[in-house]
Enzyme design. Structure first.
Site, mmCIF file in Angstrom:
data_model
loop_
_atom_site.group_PDB
_atom_site.id
_atom_site.type_symbol
_atom_site.label_atom_id
_atom_site.label_comp_id
_atom_site.label_asym_id
_atom_site.label_seq_id
_atom_site.Cartn_x
_atom_site.Cartn_y
_atom_site.Cartn_z
ATOM 1 N N SER A 99 45.747 46.382 17.420
ATOM 2 C CA SER A 99 46.915 45.618 16.983
ATOM 3 C C SER A 99 47.969 46.503 16.306
ATOM 4 O O SER A 99 48.526 47.388 16.935
ATOM 5 C CB SER A 99 46.459 44.479 16.070
ATOM 6 O OG SER A 99 47.443 43.512 15.925
ATOM 7 N N ASP A 246 51.049 40.377 19.571
ATOM 8 C CA ASP A 246 50.659 39.040 19.097
ATOM 9 C C ASP A 246 51.372 38.684 17.794
ATOM 10 O O ASP A 246 51.209 37.599 17.264
ATOM 11 C CB ASP A 246 49.135 38.918 18.932
ATOM 12 C CG ASP A 246 48.552 39.821 17.850
ATOM 13 O OD1 ASP A 246 49.284 40.681 17.315
ATOM 14 O OD2 ASP A 246 47.357 39.667 17.536
#
Length: 445
Positions: A99, A246
């Site tokens: 991430s 995301d």
């Protein structure tokens, strides 16, 4: 030893997250998913880290060793893998990403056949298989039972169509100037393509991944450069994604970075106005500012709080039949379009709100003012249960009566106690924070 953390398995690539561990984890996961297999297919995607190649090959080896056929789709956002798992009728999906972490870290996230992140009981079952030598050996396939692998490069088109379908059919982005920072990450192709195809004039920054520059002083964790570029290009809005797309940070047309809770509040307003908000409620985490809760109440919207983490937000959404939720850090979930935080879907909904209202970003993205807040960490020697600390229950009652919202919890990764205070009176906050720091230092340090 626990393998799974708050968001899959994560660690320094080549050390904690080695090729050996990745292959064995894939075998364990494959054995687990095969118990309820429908199609004997698993899709694997990754972000743009160099270590993704090593981990991808290890995962493919492990999955094919236990009989799974693997579809490799290359660099794709995390929400794309969640979508493709269901769209390609796979038993599971795997995303290789850490991430927003630096390039030297990496991670492995799993999705079930519906594109949902795994529940703790699923993760525990995979861990149990991982450490069970006999089960691993017994499920190693031979001859024609060994699985196959194929790389498909054109599935990016499916995800682009899915993203465009989340945008109102009667609107276009013609005439809108948009700056997108893709963090040299997984969305470096997808995000600009979607906005261009919908008609926007797109300026892209940090879209040249080299395996080592993902999240490097760019993207959602460092939106300063985006803010400058929005002013420089005289753009209508700017969007910063993180390495796996995301998470989203928004910059208005004046080059001002918009706090995440204000973005959540603005989008809740939009959904309510359009009659698209289910259950007259949204989900946010315990970290969201109390001002968001108070503002939503004026619109007749309930704020339901969950633990930190987008999977906990989604769990609460499902439990209560809610279709919108998010974290102030930028993970925002539109349940009608996605099973996880999706930065591009969120960006599209913000532009739709601008067009529907015929207003600029700065006119819609500040529906209320945040209450002052203060956060401090206290280093502790041991993590005693807070309720067992003498005088703490009385102190908590006094905080509640004062009208100040408090969140006091131990860090999951460090020997630290985190103290968050929120209220309308800054001086009152600071005085109480000093008192709390002293209180916990005396008892825990």
């Amino acid at each position: 030893m626990e393998l799974f953390g708050t968001d899959g398995v994560r660690g320094k690539a080549g050390k904690l997250l080695s090729a050996q561990l990745s292959m064995r984890l894939a075998m364990a996961a494959g054995i687990y998913f095969r118990k309820n297999s429908r199609t004997n297919k698993i899709v694997v995607g990754k972000d743009t880290r160099r270590s993704g190649y090593m981990i991808e090959n290890a995962l493919v080896s492990g999955l094919t060793a236990v009989g799974y056929n693997v579809i490799q789709v290359g660099p794709m956002p995390t929400p794309a893998i969640a979508f493709l798992t269901e769209d390609l009728r796979c038993d599971a999906g795997i995303m290789i990403s850490a991430s927003h972490n630096p390039y030297y870290d990496n991670g492995i996230k799993f999705f079930n056949h519906q594109g949902d992140k795994l529940q703790p009981e699923d993760e525990k079952a995979i861990e149990a298989i991982f450490f069970d030598e006999q089960t691993i050996e017994e499920n190693q396939k031979t001859d024609q039972d060994i699985g196959s692998s194929k790389r498909i490069d054109d599935v990016i088109g499916r995800y682009i169509v899915h993203l465009k379908n989340s945008f109102p059919k009667d609107l276009t982005l013609n005439g809108l100037r948009v700056v997108i920072d893709t963090a040299n990450g997984a969305a470096y192709k997808v995000a600009p393509t979607v906005f261009s195809e919908l008609g926007a004039e797109v300026f892209v920054i940090n879209d040249e991944p080299n395996g080592f520059n993902i999240n490097e002083k760019c993207g959602a964790m460092y939106p300063g450069e985006l803010a400058k570029k929005v002013r420089e290009y005289r753009a209508d809005i700017g969007f910063a994604l993180d390495g796996d797309a995301d998470r989203l940070v928004v910059v208005d047309e004046k080059g001002k970075i918009v706090p995440g809770d204000l973005v959540i509040g603005a989008l809740a307003t939009y959904l309510k106005q359009e009659g698209m908000l289910q259950a007259d409620a949204i989900v946010a985490t315990v970290m969201s500012n109390k001002a968001l809760e108070d503002y939503l109440a004026t619109l007749g919207i309930e704020l339901v709080r969950s633990n930190v983490g987008d999977k906990y937000v989604l769990d609460e959404m499902k439990k209560r039949g809610i279709n919108f939720g998010g974290e102030s850090s930028g993970h925002i979930i539109f349940g009608d379009y996605s099973k996880t935080g999706d930065g591009i879907v969120t960006a599209l909904q913000i532009t739709a709100y601008m067009l529907r209202s015929q207003k600029g970003a700065s006119e819609i993205l500040y529906p209320f003012s945040l209450y002052p807040s203060k956060m401090e960490n206290v280093t502790v020697k041991e993590k005693k249960p807070l309720e067992t600390i003498e005088e703490f229950p009385e102190l908590q009652k006094r905080i509640e009566k004062s009208g100040i919202r408090s969140l006091i919890r131990y860090s999951g990764t460090e020997n630290k106690l985190r103290i968050l205070l929120e209220g309308k009176d800054q001086k009152k906050l600071e005085k109480l924070m000093e008192e709390l720091i002293q209180f916990f230092k005396e008892r825990l340090s």
